[in-house]
Scaffold this active site. Structure first.
Site, PDB file in Angstrom:
ATOM      1  N   MET A  34       0.850  -1.196   0.000  1.00 47.96           N
ATOM      2  CA  MET A  34       0.000   0.000   0.000  1.00 47.96           C
ATOM      3  C   MET A  34       0.886   1.246   0.000  1.00 47.96           C
ATOM      4  SD  MET A  34      -3.424  -0.935   2.082  1.00 47.96           S
ATOM      5  CE  MET A  34      -2.810  -0.685   3.719  1.00 47.96           C
ATOM      6  N   LEU A  37       6.629   2.903   1.665  1.00 49.10           N
ATOM      7  CA  LEU A  37       7.563   1.779   1.761  1.00 49.10           C
ATOM      8  C   LEU A  37       8.681   2.066   2.770  1.00 49.10           C
ATOM      9  CD1 LEU A  37       7.911   0.799  -2.020  1.00 49.10           C
ATOM     10  CD2 LEU A  37       6.175   0.102  -0.342  1.00 49.10           C
ATOM     11  N   HIS A  41       9.535  -3.461   3.522  1.00 49.81           N
ATOM     12  CA  HIS A  41       9.177  -3.680   2.109  1.00 49.81           C
ATOM     13  C   HIS A  41      10.448  -3.953   1.294  1.00 49.81           C
ATOM     14  CE1 HIS A  41       5.715  -1.072   3.440  1.00 49.81           C
ATOM     15  NE2 HIS A  41       5.066  -2.072   2.867  1.00 49.81           N
ATOM     16  N   VAL A 183      11.148  -7.217   9.661  1.00 46.74           N
ATOM     17  CA  VAL A 183      12.332  -6.382   9.874  1.00 46.74           C
ATOM     18  C   VAL A 183      12.025  -5.472  11.057  1.00 46.74           C
ATOM     19  CG1 VAL A 183      13.864  -4.658   8.827  1.00 46.74           C
ATOM     20  CG2 VAL A 183      12.871  -6.478   7.418  1.00 46.74           C
TER      21      VAL A 183
END
Ligand code: PAF
Length: 294
Positions: A34, A37, A41, A183
């Site tokens: 979406m 980022l 991502h 992450v």
């Protein structure tokens, strides 16, 4: 393919951009996003680049209204398209597909949607009714438009990953769903586009989620009550109203109820947490190993 990504905002442009790879036998890898980022991502895009090899990596950037309930953060959801393009270029993306709402939903909300089943009413689904119907419907559409061989989803949204995997399998979509580990910031907070909503005090409190999960995981080898107790002890450090705990759950890796813990065999499971800091809802999860309930 070219070093800077091709930009497609219509289905025709997407088809044109993918035409060369369709003529070869090389794979197409899709990373649905979406936008807004971040390094989480980037990890998805890197995995996709690696697995697609000489094939094409497509990143979709689309804030999907169908997965937001009235009153949720659709309008304030961060939109950072120029920065997103820079990251996509850096990670070797071949095509950025950024359609309008009309392009994805011509004629408004679709009549036919993907019904995600009972799991979508639990955990996230309990406080976000209709959310996973919206997610699966747009992911199915993105699969239809992109026709990927592989698609990449972060483990941070673990319930989403499990449901997308089920959809691909149950509806025979033929897309290999790849989960990519979460992450984290140096202090353990899982990266999320929503972290930017946190004020400095909330940001400090937010680490309690990952610390609780780690405390639970550190009781690996013990049974459910011991893991739960260890995680709850940490969560209690930030009481209401600063942290409104939504759930702390321990489930099987495919999010079923944990039953029949065997006294001799360690059982793989997942510990999941969700809570609200101010108006920002955060989620996180970790794999754990359970022992018998003693
Ligand atoms: O995880 C997300 O960003 C979204 O839920 C997804 C998979 C792109 C569908 O809109």
């Amino acid at each position: 393919m070219s070093p800077s990504p091709a930009l497609a905002s219509t289905r025709e442009e997407l088809a044109d951009a993918l035409a060369p790879v369709r003529r070869s036998a090389a794979p197409v890898a899709l990373v649905p996003t979406m936008g807004a980022l971040h390094d989480g991502h980037a990890a998805l895009l890197r995995s996709a680049r690696e697995r697609a090899s000489s094939g094409a990596v497509v990143a979709s950037v689309f804030v999907n209204p169908l997965q937001f309930a009235p009153g949720e953060d659709l309008d304030r959801y961060p939109r950072t398209f120029d920065d997103d393009l820079v990251l996509c270029e850096k990670e070797g993306v071949d095509v950025v597909f950024a359609p309008s709402v009309d392009e994805v939903y011509p004629g408004g909300e679709p009549l036919v949607t993907v019904e995600p089943g009972a799991l979508a009413t639990e955990l996230e689904g309990e406080s976000r009714p209709g959310h996973f119907r919206g997610v699966l419907t747009v992911v199915a559409k993105l699969f239809g438009l992109t026709r990927p061989d592989l698609a990449f989803f972060g483990e941070k949204d673990y319930q989403q990953l499990v449901l997308v995997r089920r959809m691909s399998r149950d509806l025979c979509l033929g897309v290999d769903i790849v989960g990519v580990p979460t992450v984290r910031e140096a202090d353990g907070l899982a990266l999320s586009s929503r972290n930017r909503y946190l004020d400095p005090v909330q940001r400090e409190h937010a680490t309690v989620l990952s610390r609780a999960l780690r405390a639970g995981a550190a009781r690996g080898g013990f049974g459910l009550p011991a893991v739960r107790w260890a995680a709850m002890r940490v969560l209690d450090e930030v009481p209401e109203p600063e942290l409104e705990l939504d759930y702390l759950a321990i489930r099987t890796p495919d999010l079923g109820e944990v039953t029949d813990l065997h006294p001799a065999t360690p059982t793989e499971a997942r510990i999941l947490v969700a809570g609200r800091l101010g108006s920002t809802r955060l989620i996180d999860n970790l794999p754990i190993t359970l022992g018998p309930d003693v």
